[in-house]
Design an enzyme around this catalytic site. Sequence first.
Site: not given
Length: 380
Positions: A128, A337-338, A364
């Site tokens: 909620e 990044q790579i 969750e």
Amino acid sequence: MIDFSLTSEQELIQKTAREFAQDHLAPGVIERDEKAIFPKQQIKLMGELGFMGMMVPEEWGGSGLDTVSYVIAMEEIAAVELATSTIMSVNNSLVCQLLLDRGTEAQKEKYLKPLAAGQKLGAYSLSEPESGSDASNMHTYAKKDGDHYIINGTKNWVTNGINSDIVILFCMTEKGVGYKGISAFVIDKSTPGLTTGKKEDKLGIRASDTCELYFEDCKVPVKNIIGEEGEGFKIAMKALGGGRIGIAAQALGLSRAALDASITYAKERKQFGKSIGEFGAIQNKIADMGTEVDAARLLIWRAAKLKDDGKKYSRESSMAKLFASTTAMKAATDCVQIHGGYGYMQEYGVERLMRDAKITQIYEGTSEIQQLVIGRDLLK
Ligand code: CAA
């Protein structure tokens, strides 16, 4: 004995899920993300393939498989489109599992069968506006009135909120007694007095829908309560214990996608006269990513196996979710990044991994809540 090999049935499930994801999810994945298009057709097909009620016995419309098979399929779907795996996860491990565990025969017949067969879609409504991590501090109230409950209140962050047909709702049936006043209900979305809010505009998993649910004098038959009055919180927590294994498997799928994309790019991209994979700076990132992907998978398979064996698994499920979601965020960030400048561009598809990964550390149960569950269990 510890055996890490898959059965031939599990290998077949993995292959089917992988091929489905390549053939039906990969095409259009960037457009669905950009325009927030719900994968309606794909979910329908997944129902036909038995992916929407995987752990439900065949007599109740499901595929009758174990949790290990479920996480194997989840990894494959999530590796291509996290949003679709979210829709799959809520329907399987929260909605169907909860009805299977606690539903009456009549509830199973009316609700579980079509949900498990993928003919209907379910949502799970706990949070909620003022009650997220502190899940029992809710205000939505169901007042008993003869053979009905009259429900009033607002729920939020409901995955599948718009496209679902059936909602599992948690709300108060008795005020002032804390979590012992919470009950669970199964509710048809078409019930008068139940309306949906706007589709939320999200950072990631944009193809899945999330919205508020409004209950205004919504009249629900007494027979729609799940379990007894006051049992709702424990029912919610138990379902989340299983659900978190599915979220961990989602995070694993995304991490693996980041690893695969990083390896491919590191071999192709040449700078300073050689492929960037030949530089230690890139190799180290890929080495860590590969190690963490494998470690996440082992934690997930352990939690799934404990659940299948009917053993206690809530600490192990939280460990799997905590580690796999941390891995997903790190792997996706390193993958961008790579890829450098290309990684920042939409068409390469890896910036989406970074946006999508974040939710696995939030829904969750946030990482901080997983730490709380693990810490409490270790210290008790
Ligand atoms: N199974 C059964 N019972 C359980 C349980 C479990 N896994 N976990 C707790 N309980 C029981 C406790 O034993 C206790 O019962 P007793 O008094 O009889 O011992 C009772 O429930 C209350 O437990 P706590 O005192 O531990 O409750 P708490 O208020 O401290 O809350 C919490 C514990 C772990 C913080 C819990 O509130 C929590 O998990 N919060 C996070 C909520 C969350 O995950 N929300 C996700 C929303 S759903 C979503 O994201 C789905 C989606 O759309 C994708």
